[in-house]
Design a protein around this motif. Structure first.
Motif, mmCIF file in Angstrom:
data_model
loop_
_atom_site.group_PDB
_atom_site.id
_atom_site.type_symbol
_atom_site.label_atom_id
_atom_site.label_comp_id
_atom_site.label_asym_id
_atom_site.label_seq_id
_atom_site.Cartn_x
_atom_site.Cartn_y
_atom_site.Cartn_z
ATOM 1 N N ALA A 292 0.905 4.265 -2.836
ATOM 2 C CA ALA A 292 0.759 5.698 -2.510
ATOM 3 C C ALA A 292 1.954 6.474 -3.059
ATOM 4 N N ARG B 207 7.307 9.124 4.177
ATOM 5 C CA ARG B 207 7.901 8.558 5.396
ATOM 6 C C ARG B 207 7.388 7.139 5.671
ATOM 7 N N PRO B 208 6.062 6.869 5.535
ATOM 8 C CA PRO B 208 5.617 5.476 5.773
ATOM 9 C C PRO B 208 6.322 4.467 4.853
ATOM 10 N N SER C 141 3.356 15.177 0.935
ATOM 11 C CA SER C 141 3.079 13.740 1.121
ATOM 12 C C SER C 141 4.061 13.077 2.074
ATOM 13 N N ASP D 72 4.072 12.840 5.295
ATOM 14 C CA ASP D 72 3.425 12.038 6.339
ATOM 15 C C ASP D 72 2.580 10.911 5.762
ATOM 16 N N SER D 73 1.960 11.173 4.577
ATOM 17 C CA SER D 73 1.001 10.186 4.063
ATOM 18 C C SER D 73 1.666 9.083 3.241
ATOM 19 N N SER D 74 2.766 9.382 2.536
ATOM 20 C CA SER D 74 3.376 8.314 1.737
ATOM 21 C C SER D 74 4.888 8.201 1.891
ATOM 22 N N GLU E 297 0.839 -1.220 0.000
ATOM 23 C CA GLU E 297 0.000 0.000 0.000
ATOM 24 C C GLU E 297 0.862 1.254 0.000
ATOM 25 N N GLU E 298 1.959 1.214 0.761
ATOM 26 C CA GLU E 298 2.858 2.370 0.831
ATOM 27 C C GLU E 298 3.483 2.608 -0.545
ATOM 28 N N ASP F 33 1.641 7.454 -6.701
ATOM 29 C CA ASP F 33 0.822 8.668 -6.892
ATOM 30 C C ASP F 33 1.662 9.919 -6.612
ATOM 31 N N THR F 34 2.465 9.880 -5.547
ATOM 32 C CA THR F 34 3.321 11.035 -5.220
ATOM 33 C C THR F 34 4.342 11.257 -6.342
#
Ligand SMILES: O=C(O)CCC(=O)C(=O)O
Ligand SMILES: [Fe+2]
Length: 353
Positions: A60, A141-142, A135, A137-139, A56-57, A63-64
């Motif tokens: 994401a 770094r995860p 992004s 925090d949302s993609s 999933e990461e 997309d970034t």
């Protein structure tokens, strides 16, 4: 583009049958899977990794990556690294040479430093375009945290098999030490690919500078030249499977036991060539100050491998940072003065093609 249906990878082009390693079994310490990982890392240095838990990461991050590399060129050029950074920031297509004749590459990258990713909101090295910063925090770094975790597990297993003390490989790849580790988005425009012959390198034959690459492909185009092979072979992308490979630093640390194999990017095969090629990779590189030398004093197996190799083959006389800087410097088109520049930028396993 999100929602675009990509043509399938053709079944009549030569491919390399990479071993598929199950990360969930490696984490459980499954002895047979650990044997298969060892085989992959020592024979070809490339493998698929499934059940890695970062699917999933990675989605994401695609997309970034699209939002970032679809910005106007003028905007992206504001993030060119300049002289004092190794590679963090934007690299436009045509910045690098792909071969000793000095032909330009056709890949663009945005490379985001691990030290920036982990430091935000503080700036460790530099800033990046808005889609990257927005992004974090949302993609970004995860994904990076997952990549660091997965790499740590694989290094722990490989370190044991190399006869290294526990934690040895971790100590030369500490996430809190400044390093060249980075997350990279890559794009090759379909408009460039469909005009190019199938063998035209978008990114020339190379070994990776660092220790380990955790790569995600959607379209074909990545090729590997297996040792003793009759030619380049495509790596077929498999949904949900990462492509993993060993880089120069691990080849050197292990006295050549782990393989850093040559690879390149060419246009995606057949019908796929018309589409933009997006890829994503997390490169793990040793801490900047780590000497790039075999870990012979820590492992009898490595000492033995070094003793059997030509004298001095793995003594680089430099640090991870020095190795990286030499390789990046000599691949720049503006620094190219002839085949000697290309040669001066080569890594551990360069061969003539
Ligand atoms: O995009 C790919 O499939 C490979 C990228 C690569 O080899 C690199 O950036 O070093
Ligand atoms: Fe590479």
């Amino acid at each position: 583009m999100p929602g675009t249906v990509l043509p399938p990878f053709p079944d009549d082009v030569p491919t390399v049958p990479l071993l598929i390693i199950d990360y969930s079994l490696i984490k459980e310490g499954d002895a047979r899977e650990v044997d298969r990982l060892w085989q992959a890392a020592t024979e070809l240095g490339f493998w698929y990794l499934k059940n890695h838990g970062a699917e999933e990461e990675a989605d994401a991050m695609f997309d970034t990556g699209e939002a970032t590399l679809n910005l106007p060129l003028e905007e992206k050029m504001k993030f060119e690294p300049g002289e004092h950074f190794l590679s963090f920031g934007y690299k436009h297509a045509g910045w690098m040479v792909t071969d000793k004749a000095g032909n330009p590459d056709s890949v663009e990258f945005m490379s985001v430093s691990k030290d920036d990713i982990l430091a935000r909101p503080a700036v460790a090295n530099r800033t990046y375009p808005t889609p990257v910063e927005a992004s974090m925090d949302s993609s970004v770094r995860p994904f990076t945290i997952k990549a660091i975790e997965i790499t740590g597990v694989l290094f722990s297993v490989l370190g044991d098999r190399l006869g290294l003390p526990k934690g040895m490989l971790a100590s030369v790849h500490r996430p809190d030490e400044r390093s060249g580790s980075e997350a990279r988005f890559l794009k090759v425009a379909g408009s460039l690919n469909c005009q190019a012959p199938p063998e035209k390198a978008s990114l020339g034959a190379h070994t990776d500078y660092g220790s380990f690459s955790f790569l995600h492909n959607r379209l074909g185009g990545l090729q590997v030249f297996p040792l003793g092979s009759d030619g380049w072979k495509y790596v077929k992308p498999i949904p949900g499977h990462a492509i993993c490979n060993i880089g120069d630093a691990m080849n050197i640390f292990s006295g050549g036991i782990l393989r850093s194999n040559v690879h390149r990017i060419v246009p995606p095969p057949k019908e796929q060539a018309a589409y933009d090629r997006w890829s994503l990779v997390y490169f793990t590189r040793p801490g900047d100050s780590v000497p790039l030398e075999p870990l012979s004093e820590q492992s009898a197996m490595i000492a033995d491998a070094v003793a059997k190799a030509p004298a001095g083959k793995y003594n680089t006389g430099t640090t991870a940072k020095g190795w990286f800087a030499r390789r990046v410097r000599n691949v720049q088109l503006t620094k190219f003065t002839g085949p000697q520049t290309w040669q001066a930028g080569k890594g551990t396993e360069h061969q003539e093609f």
